[in-house]
Design a protein around this motif. Structure first.
Motif, mmCIF file in Angstrom:
data_model
loop_
_atom_site.group_PDB
_atom_site.id
_atom_site.type_symbol
_atom_site.label_atom_id
_atom_site.label_comp_id
_atom_site.label_asym_id
_atom_site.label_seq_id
_atom_site.Cartn_x
_atom_site.Cartn_y
_atom_site.Cartn_z
ATOM 1 N N ALA A 113 0.794 -1.225 -0.433
ATOM 2 C CA ALA A 113 -0.132 -0.037 -0.035
ATOM 3 C C ALA A 113 1.023 1.744 -0.070
ATOM 4 C CB ALA A 113 -0.990 -0.285 1.235
ATOM 5 N N ASP A 114 1.672 1.479 1.090
ATOM 6 C CA ASP A 114 2.966 2.577 0.778
ATOM 7 C C ASP A 114 4.194 2.498 0.024
ATOM 8 O OD1 ASP A 114 1.848 3.111 3.160
ATOM 9 O OD2 ASP A 114 2.863 2.089 4.145
ATOM 10 N N GLY A 115 3.996 1.774 -1.184
ATOM 11 C CA GLY A 115 4.999 1.154 -2.357
ATOM 12 C C GLY A 115 5.634 0.803 -2.272
ATOM 13 N N GLY A 116 5.921 0.598 -0.747
ATOM 14 C CA GLY A 116 7.557 -0.121 -0.184
ATOM 15 C C GLY A 116 8.487 -0.900 -0.730
ATOM 16 N N HIS A 117 7.536 -1.736 -1.831
ATOM 17 C CA HIS A 117 7.821 -2.985 -3.270
ATOM 18 C C HIS A 117 8.794 -2.600 -4.231
ATOM 19 C CE1 HIS A 117 4.410 -2.428 -4.359
ATOM 20 N NE2 HIS A 117 4.566 -3.067 -5.352
ATOM 21 N N LYS A 118 8.885 -1.581 -4.731
ATOM 22 C CA LYS A 118 8.343 -0.829 -6.039
ATOM 23 C C LYS A 118 10.344 -0.257 -5.971
ATOM 24 C CE LYS A 118 4.512 2.488 -7.011
ATOM 25 N NZ LYS A 118 3.776 0.923 -7.087
ATOM 26 N N LYS A 119 11.025 0.280 -4.844
ATOM 27 C CA LYS A 119 12.171 -0.585 -5.069
ATOM 28 C C LYS A 119 12.990 -1.550 -5.548
ATOM 29 C CE LYS A 119 13.257 3.889 -2.559
ATOM 30 N NZ LYS A 119 13.730 4.801 -1.454
ATOM 31 N N VAL A 120 12.548 -3.114 -4.703
ATOM 32 C CA VAL A 120 12.915 -3.830 -4.852
ATOM 33 C C VAL A 120 12.787 -4.449 -6.208
ATOM 34 C CG1 VAL A 120 12.339 -6.632 -4.252
ATOM 35 C CG2 VAL A 120 12.635 -4.682 -2.305
ATOM 36 N N VAL A 121 11.461 -4.203 -7.130
ATOM 37 C CA VAL A 121 10.976 -4.523 -8.324
ATOM 38 C C VAL A 121 12.238 -4.135 -9.455
ATOM 39 C CG1 VAL A 121 9.175 -4.472 -9.925
ATOM 40 C CG2 VAL A 121 8.369 -5.028 -7.742
ATOM 41 N N ASP A 122 11.701 -2.776 -9.074
ATOM 42 C CA ASP A 122 12.976 -1.773 -9.690
ATOM 43 C C ASP A 122 14.301 -3.036 -9.844
ATOM 44 O OD1 ASP A 122 11.364 0.025 -9.941
ATOM 45 O OD2 ASP A 122 12.391 1.176 -8.934
ATOM 46 N N LEU A 123 14.741 -2.581 -8.774
ATOM 47 C CA LEU A 123 16.153 -3.577 -8.783
ATOM 48 C C LEU A 123 16.391 -5.037 -9.418
ATOM 49 C CD1 LEU A 123 19.271 -3.678 -7.646
ATOM 50 C CD2 LEU A 123 18.233 -5.033 -5.679
ATOM 51 N N MET A 124 15.073 -5.551 -8.838
ATOM 52 C CA MET A 124 15.167 -6.792 -9.926
ATOM 53 C C MET A 124 14.887 -6.355 -11.626
ATOM 54 S SD MET A 124 12.246 -8.848 -7.866
ATOM 55 C CE MET A 124 12.173 -10.497 -8.317
ATOM 56 N N CYS A 125 14.228 -5.514 -11.321
ATOM 57 C CA CYS A 125 14.061 -5.296 -13.508
ATOM 58 C C CYS A 125 15.802 -5.085 -13.477
ATOM 59 C CB CYS A 125 13.584 -4.034 -13.815
ATOM 60 S SG CYS A 125 11.255 -4.642 -13.626
ATOM 61 N N VAL A 126 16.049 -3.918 -12.817
ATOM 62 C CA VAL A 126 17.325 -3.906 -13.345
ATOM 63 C C VAL A 126 18.936 -5.358 -13.410
ATOM 64 C CG1 VAL A 126 19.326 -2.365 -12.984
ATOM 65 C CG2 VAL A 126 17.140 -1.404 -12.689
ATOM 66 N N ARG A 127 18.531 -5.064 -12.405
ATOM 67 C CA ARG A 127 19.118 -7.320 -12.788
ATOM 68 C C ARG A 127 18.712 -8.214 -13.937
ATOM 69 N NH1 ARG A 127 24.213 -7.040 -10.246
ATOM 70 N NH2 ARG A 127 23.901 -8.924 -9.331
ATOM 71 N N ALA A 128 17.685 -8.241 -14.047
ATOM 72 C CA ALA A 128 17.200 -8.857 -14.555
ATOM 73 C C ALA A 128 17.642 -8.458 -16.816
ATOM 74 C CB ALA A 128 15.931 -9.022 -14.964
ATOM 75 N N ASN A 129 17.715 -7.120 -16.503
ATOM 76 C CA ASN A 129 18.208 -6.817 -17.646
ATOM 77 C C ASN A 129 20.021 -6.398 -18.236
ATOM 78 O OD1 ASN A 129 17.075 -5.023 -20.741
ATOM 79 N ND2 ASN A 129 19.430 -3.978 -19.391
ATOM 80 N N ASP A 130 20.392 -6.487 -17.399
ATOM 81 C CA ASP A 130 21.990 -7.309 -16.762
ATOM 82 C C ASP A 130 22.046 -8.652 -17.326
ATOM 83 O OD1 ASP A 130 22.014 -4.043 -16.354
ATOM 84 O OD2 ASP A 130 21.970 -3.928 -14.087
ATOM 85 N N TRP A 131 20.864 -9.172 -16.414
ATOM 86 C CA TRP A 131 21.821 -10.665 -17.110
ATOM 87 C C TRP A 131 21.245 -11.184 -18.383
ATOM 88 C CZ3 TRP A 131 19.042 -15.047 -18.307
ATOM 89 C CH2 TRP A 131 20.421 -16.096 -17.538
ATOM 90 N N LEU A 132 20.181 -10.185 -18.923
ATOM 91 C CA LEU A 132 20.130 -11.185 -19.790
ATOM 92 C C LEU A 132 21.251 -10.222 -20.947
ATOM 93 C CD1 LEU A 132 16.409 -10.294 -20.297
ATOM 94 C CD2 LEU A 132 17.261 -12.360 -20.399
ATOM 95 N N VAL A 133 21.616 -9.180 -21.334
ATOM 96 C CA VAL A 133 22.682 -8.714 -21.213
ATOM 97 C C VAL A 133 23.693 -9.693 -21.881
ATOM 98 C CG1 VAL A 133 23.739 -6.426 -21.898
ATOM 99 C CG2 VAL A 133 21.652 -6.006 -21.460
ATOM 100 N N LEU A 134 24.033 -9.875 -20.970
ATOM 101 C CA LEU A 134 25.427 -10.444 -20.369
ATOM 102 C C LEU A 134 25.078 -11.733 -20.914
ATOM 103 C CD1 LEU A 134 26.897 -8.873 -16.614
ATOM 104 C CD2 LEU A 134 27.773 -8.448 -19.394
ATOM 105 N N HIS A 135 24.258 -12.594 -20.784
ATOM 106 C CA HIS A 135 24.327 -14.364 -21.225
ATOM 107 C C HIS A 135 23.196 -13.955 -22.335
ATOM 108 C CE1 HIS A 135 25.020 -13.801 -16.486
ATOM 109 N NE2 HIS A 135 25.774 -14.206 -16.900
ATOM 110 N N GLY A 136 23.417 -13.245 -23.583
ATOM 111 C CA GLY A 136 22.228 -13.314 -24.743
ATOM 112 C C GLY A 136 23.103 -15.312 -25.002
ATOM 113 N N ASP A 137 24.543 -15.524 -24.987
ATOM 114 C CA ASP A 137 23.993 -17.196 -25.564
ATOM 115 C C ASP A 137 23.567 -17.733 -24.773
ATOM 116 O OD1 ASP A 137 25.704 -15.311 -27.780
ATOM 117 O OD2 ASP A 137 27.613 -15.497 -26.329
ATOM 118 N N SER A 138 23.500 -17.562 -23.573
ATOM 119 C CA SER A 138 23.217 -18.682 -22.877
ATOM 120 C C SER A 138 21.253 -19.311 -23.124
ATOM 121 C CB SER A 138 23.400 -18.345 -20.998
ATOM 122 O OG SER A 138 24.773 -18.209 -20.938
ATOM 123 N N VAL A 139 20.448 -17.397 -23.374
ATOM 124 C CA VAL A 139 19.667 -17.704 -23.302
ATOM 125 C C VAL A 139 18.735 -18.420 -24.182
ATOM 126 C CG1 VAL A 139 17.339 -16.413 -24.274
ATOM 127 C CG2 VAL A 139 19.004 -15.755 -22.265
#
Length: 453
Positions: free
Chosen positions: A221-247
């Motif tokens: 309700a307070d939006g406290g989880h949004k920073k965690v979601v932001d971090l997960m999205c950034v980490r997911a994008n970075d991982w995809l950039v680094l591990h395209g061959d694996s995907v």
């Protein structure tokens, strides 16, 4: 009278005592429960004996004066011998009466079994009980304790004392020593067992799912989880950039064997690009539909944790499994060891944050107690309530300690100990009795002669 002269070191009529001849005899042969006579007590007893000699000497002096005055009267002298004889006679009566009164406190005069004598040896236990009752009624009553503590002003004095930096440093050092000593004495195994058992018992006794659900609901309700979601999205994008061959390998590896290789590669590249685009959009778009789906999922899960029976039961089973694992118990044990080592190190280091904050807190408390009247009144009230609780709850134990202690003393040794402390002053009673008696006799004789008696 002869016996009185020969026993001048003690009292007129008092039997000779071995401890008077050998001061160390009483202490070396003291019975169980008796006092030990120290050098100061022996010096007091010597002072008592000197005053006894003076008082007895005055009695002998007035007796000689009386004998001389009567001799002059019998020789035919008129005038002054009568006045002197009357004064000396009354002086002897006063001296003997006060000698009897003083001696009767500690022993039987002349060894005679006269009633109401040797009061301290015979009434020792009664005096102990009376003293205990007196202390309980006059010193351990709630009103007396409150009035005394209020008059002392403990909080005001303590505040002024703590406000001094040197005193705050001293208290900080003492607290650090006590804390370090307590933590050193405690056995790690015992503390770890207690802490582990307390955590496990508390967790088993209380259902955690509703609390977790309420906390998660408030966070969403307070939006406290949004920073965690932001971090997960950034980490997911970075991982995809680094591990395209694996995907792409994962995609092509799952393709049917009959499809051409170039088709599998094109499909893998397409899937990878879509995943990368999706992750980038979630990272860059706060209002992305997937983010909304995460919000709804978390909100629904928070509700299920609070109201869904099946979800709550699964969480409880998971909690039990986690707490029962050896790794968790080892974590609790290692946590205690780490906390103890950290606290001990902080207590030993004069510049540690713990000691600096403690010192600052003591100085602040002292300043507030010195200036804040409401705080002082509150602290004084706590101290008064605590003291009243102690004295009212344990009054009988305190008074019985006095009476039982006195009852355990040896009667004869107690009498001698008390006499050593107050006997010198009591001998002034004999001296005063001699002087006052002589003056009273002189006045009475003078008035009688003036009235023609």
């Amino acid at each position: 009278m002869d016996r009185m002269k020969t026993d001048q070191a003690g009292e007129p009529g008092e039997p000779g005592r071995l401890e008077d001849a050998h001061p160390g005899a009483a202490s070396s042969a003291a019975p169980r429960g008796a006092f030990a006579f120290n050098p100061a007590d022996e010096e007091r007893r010597r002072g008592v004996r000197r005053m006894k000699a003076i008082a007895t000497g005055m009695l002998l002096a007035v007796a000689l004066v009386y004998a001389f005055a009567k001799w002059r009267q019998n020789a035919g002298a008129e005038g002054w011998p009568g006045y002197v004889a009357a004064a000396a006679e009354a002086g002897m009566v006063g001296a003997l009466a006060d000698w009897f009164a003083v001696t009767a406190l500690f022993r039987r005069p002349m060894g005679l079994p006269i009633p109401h004598t040797a009061i301290i040896p015979t009434k020792k236990d009664t005096l102990g009980r009376t003293l205990g009752d007196f202390v309980g009624e006059n010193f351990l009553s709630s009103d007396v304790v409150r009035q005394r503590l209020r008059a002392v002003g403990v909080s005001r004095r303590l505040g002024a004392w703590l406000a001094e930096p040197a005193n705050a440093d001293r208290v900080t050092a003492e607290l650090s020593t006590a804390l370090r000593g307590a933590l050193t004495v405690l056995r790690d195994a015992d503390v770890q067992a207690v802490v582990g058992e307390a955590i496990t018992r508390r967790a088993d006794a209380q259902e955690v799912a509703p609390g977790i659900g309420a906390m998660l609901e408030k966070i969403v309700a307070d939006g406290g989880h949004k920073k965690v979601v932001d971090l997960m999205c950034v980490r997911a994008n970075d991982w995809l950039v680094l591990h395209g061959d694996s995907v792409m390998e994962a995609v092509t590896g799952g393709a049917p064997g009959w499809t051409p290789r170039f088709v599998d590669k094109r499909v893998g590249e397409r899937v990878y690009k879509e995943l990368l685009r999706f992750a980038a959009e979630m990272r860059d778009m706060p209002d992305h539909p997937a983010r909304g789906a995460i919000d709804r999922f978390l909100a629904d899960f928070a509700q299920d944790l609070q109201s869904d029976t099946d979800t709550r039961a699964r969480v409880e089973r998971l909690k039990t499994e986690v707490l029962g694992r050896g790794e968790v118990q080892e974590l609790i044990a290692s946590a205690w060891a780490s906390v103890r080592a950290m606290v001990v190190a902080a207590a030993e280091d004069e510049r540690s944050e713990l000691r600096l904050r403690t010192r600052t807190g003591l100085l602040s408390l002292g300043a507030r107690m010195s200036s804040d009247e409401r705080l002082r009144a509150k602290i004084d009230g706590w101290l008064e309530d605590a003291a009243v609780h102690v004295v009212t709850t344990y009054r009988n134990e305190i008074t019985s300690l006095i009476s039982d202690t006195v009852a355990g003393w040896d009667a004869e040794q107690t009498s001698r100990k008390i006499e050593a402390h107050i006997g010198r002053d009591l001998q002034f009673i004999r001296i005063n009795g001699t002087v006052v008696g002589a003056l009273a006799g002189l006045v009475i004789y003078t008035v009688s002669r003036a009235l023609g008696a």
